[in-house]
Design a protein around this motif. Sequence first.
Motif, PDB file in Angstrom:
ATOM      1  N   CYS A  37      -4.715   3.808  -7.845  1.00 21.58           N
ATOM      2  CA  CYS A  37      -5.859   3.497  -6.993  1.00 21.58           C
ATOM      3  C   CYS A  37      -6.935   2.739  -7.767  1.00 21.58           C
ATOM      4  CB  CYS A  37      -6.460   4.770  -6.407  1.00 21.58           C
ATOM      5  SG  CYS A  37      -5.340   5.673  -5.324  1.00 21.58           S
ATOM      6  N   PRO A  38      -7.008   1.409  -7.598  1.00 21.69           N
ATOM      7  CA  PRO A  38      -8.156   0.650  -8.088  1.00 21.69           C
ATOM      8  C   PRO A  38      -9.225   0.679  -6.997  1.00 21.69           C
ATOM      9  CG  PRO A  38      -6.466  -0.859  -7.292  1.00 21.69           C
ATOM     10  CD  PRO A  38      -5.991   0.533  -6.983  1.00 21.69           C
ATOM     11  N   LEU A  65       0.829  -1.202   0.000  1.00 22.63           N
ATOM     12  CA  LEU A  65       0.000   0.000   0.000  1.00 22.63           C
ATOM     13  C   LEU A  65       0.869   1.261   0.000  1.00 22.63           C
ATOM     14  CD1 LEU A  65      -2.743  -0.997   2.618  1.00 22.63           C
ATOM     15  CD2 LEU A  65      -2.865  -1.160   0.124  1.00 22.63           C
ATOM     16  N   HIS A  66       0.331   2.323  -0.601  1.00 15.71           N
ATOM     17  CA  HIS A  66       1.018   3.612  -0.643  1.00 15.71           C
ATOM     18  C   HIS A  66       0.943   4.248   0.741  1.00 15.71           C
ATOM     19  CE1 HIS A  66       1.084   8.028  -2.094  1.00 15.71           C
ATOM     20  NE2 HIS A  66       2.310   7.565  -2.126  1.00 15.71           N
ATOM     21  N   GLU A  67       2.089   4.308   1.406  1.00 17.46           N
ATOM     22  CA  GLU A  67       2.156   4.844   2.767  1.00 17.46           C
ATOM     23  C   GLU A  67       2.678   6.283   2.737  1.00 17.46           C
ATOM     24  OE1 GLU A  67       4.218   2.352   5.589  1.00 17.46           O
ATOM     25  OE2 GLU A  67       3.902   0.568   4.337  1.00 17.46           O
ATOM     26  N   PRO A  68       2.221   7.116   3.696  1.00 19.91           N
ATOM     27  CA  PRO A  68       2.731   8.482   3.721  1.00 19.91           C
ATOM     28  C   PRO A  68       4.165   8.578   4.217  1.00 19.91           C
ATOM     29  CG  PRO A  68       1.171   8.143   5.509  1.00 19.91           C
ATOM     30  CD  PRO A  68       1.139   6.903   4.669  1.00 19.91           C
ATOM     31  N   ALA A 118      -5.001   2.518  -2.308  1.00 21.57           N
ATOM     32  CA  ALA A 118      -3.807   3.028  -2.987  1.00 21.57           C
ATOM     33  C   ALA A 118      -2.728   1.945  -2.994  1.00 21.57           C
ATOM     34  CB  ALA A 118      -3.305   4.285  -2.290  1.00 21.57           C
ATOM     35  N   ILE A 119      -2.473   1.392  -4.166  1.00 22.61           N
ATOM     36  CA  ILE A 119      -1.571   0.244  -4.338  1.00 22.61           C
ATOM     37  C   ILE A 119      -0.237   0.700  -4.918  1.00 22.61           C
ATOM     38  CG2 ILE A 119      -1.248  -1.968  -5.519  1.00 22.61           C
ATOM     39  CD1 ILE A 119      -3.531  -2.216  -3.609  1.00 22.61           C
ATOM     40  N   ASN A 120       0.853   0.261  -4.290  1.00 20.40           N
ATOM     41  CA  ASN A 120       2.183   0.590  -4.802  1.00 20.40           C
ATOM     42  C   ASN A 120       2.500  -0.193  -6.072  1.00 20.40           C
ATOM     43  OD1 ASN A 120       3.059   2.516  -2.957  1.00 20.40           O
ATOM     44  ND2 ASN A 120       3.918   0.996  -1.552  1.00 20.40           N
ATOM     45  N   ALA A 121       3.106   0.487  -7.035  1.00 22.86           N
ATOM     46  CA  ALA A 121       3.677  -0.161  -8.215  1.00 22.86           C
ATOM     47  C   ALA A 121       4.916   0.651  -8.595  1.00 22.86           C
ATOM     48  CB  ALA A 121       2.675  -0.193  -9.363  1.00 22.86           C
ATOM     49  N   SER A 181      -5.363  15.661   4.042  1.00 24.27           N
ATOM     50  CA  SER A 181      -6.183  15.112   2.959  1.00 24.27           C
ATOM     51  C   SER A 181      -5.916  13.607   2.841  1.00 24.27           C
ATOM     52  CB  SER A 181      -5.849  15.809   1.640  1.00 24.27           C
ATOM     53  OG  SER A 181      -6.659  15.323   0.595  1.00 24.27           O
ATOM     54  N   PRO A 182      -6.597  12.800   3.694  1.00 19.87           N
ATOM     55  CA  PRO A 182      -6.270  11.362   3.763  1.00 19.87           C
ATOM     56  C   PRO A 182      -6.968  10.528   2.687  1.00 19.87           C
ATOM     57  CG  PRO A 182      -7.858  11.924   5.459  1.00 19.87           C
ATOM     58  CD  PRO A 182      -7.568  13.196   4.725  1.00 19.87           C
ATOM     59  N   GLY A 183      -6.682  10.849   1.420  1.00 24.59           N
ATOM     60  CA  GLY A 183      -7.392  10.163   0.345  1.00 24.59           C
ATOM     61  C   GLY A 183      -6.556   9.244  -0.517  1.00 24.59           C
ATOM     62  N   ILE A 184      -5.218   9.383  -0.475  1.00 24.47           N
ATOM     63  CA  ILE A 184      -4.407   8.629  -1.443  1.00 24.47           C
ATOM     64  C   ILE A 184      -3.336   7.773  -0.767  1.00 24.47           C
ATOM     65  CG2 ILE A 184      -4.828  10.209  -3.359  1.00 24.47           C
ATOM     66  CD1 ILE A 184      -1.991  11.378  -2.808  1.00 24.47           C
ATOM     67  N   HIS A 185      -3.586   7.424   0.498  1.00 26.06           N
ATOM     68  CA  HIS A 185      -2.676   6.517   1.205  1.00 26.06           C
ATOM     69  C   HIS A 185      -3.507   5.429   1.878  1.00 26.06           C
ATOM     70  CE1 HIS A 185      -0.339  10.319   1.054  1.00 26.06           C
ATOM     71  NE2 HIS A 185       0.691   9.506   0.868  1.00 26.06           N
ATOM     72  N   GLY A 186      -2.957   4.212   1.917  1.00 26.02           N
ATOM     73  CA  GLY A 186      -3.643   3.117   2.588  1.00 26.02           C
ATOM     74  C   GLY A 186      -4.981   2.787   1.935  1.00 26.02           C
TER      75      GLY A 186
END
Length: 329
Positions: free
Chosen positions: A289-290, A48-51, A181-184, A62-67
């Motif tokens: 983000c899927p 997961l995309h971590e801050p 939010a998935i890491n690639a 703005s907690p929308g694009i992590h975890g």
Amino acid sequence: MAIKAYEGQYEGEYAVWLQAGRYEAAVLPGIGGNLICFRDTENGYRFLHEPGAEGMEDFKASPGIHGIPVLFPPNRYEDGEFPFNGQTYHLPVNEEATGNHLHGFLHTAAWEVEDFGAGKTESFVTVKIQVDEKHSSYQYLPFKYTVKLRYALSEGGLTQHLSVHNDGEVLMPCLLAFHTAINAPFVPGGSAQDYRVKATIGERWELNGRMLPTGNYQPLTAEEVALRGEGVNPFFGPMDNHYTAVPQNGRNKMELTDTKAGVTLVYDVGASYKQWMIWNNGATEGFFCPEPQINLVNAPKVELPAEEIGLFSLAPGEYWEETARLYVK
């Protein structure tokens, strides 16, 4: 296999940590009940995309694009208007560029820990949020409900059980999504160019200049056909696209493969999510983000059958629930 659940910190924020063998995860109850990390500690994978420390202030703002943020109601509502069951409710317009309301209230709210612990095969935590007239969002959507999220770690990866209960005495809307939010790459030192993603998308909804559906479909590009077939690089081009969900072989899922490492992350979300939103931050490599979503964007104002667009409701005392799993194969 070491299995445990314990209270701790994630970059200075109160967290409940889960461990099971090579896996670990952490939930931040105070920031939207967000599952902020899911890791394979043996291989160094961070799924997961971590801050991280440097991104925590932006994440809190703005907690929308992590975890895995919880969106309720999700995505955009035209002019903040939300017609339901003969009434029109007014949500704050919080996206100036489009003049819409975006993403609801739960991903920024404080949740509470109901329980956590560890057994022979899994560690778990359950967080919940109860909305009634004392909650700040009640002024916009005056419904009483409880949302519970149970996360568990085991040899089979991470499972998520979600339930929504109508605590009130009137019919309520049940519209929800996860802005996962998935890491690639998720492999240390890996290259995003080695990644291929598949997702159980169907049709692509046409969106207007305000990012609202017109009710029509658009033809899929060759890359989008590959997305639901053999797979495509998640950063083939900018994506902020909305699709119907069409399960394949009985499952509604996203699969992300590191072709060099030969590792596939599976995100099996369950068949209740009728739509997918896929966003890749303008094709910026690093994460995408899927987003499994119950409802079509702006569903209360779209003149299409409720079942087709996921315009779900709950009668007094009713539950809606779904289970998802993130695992490696």
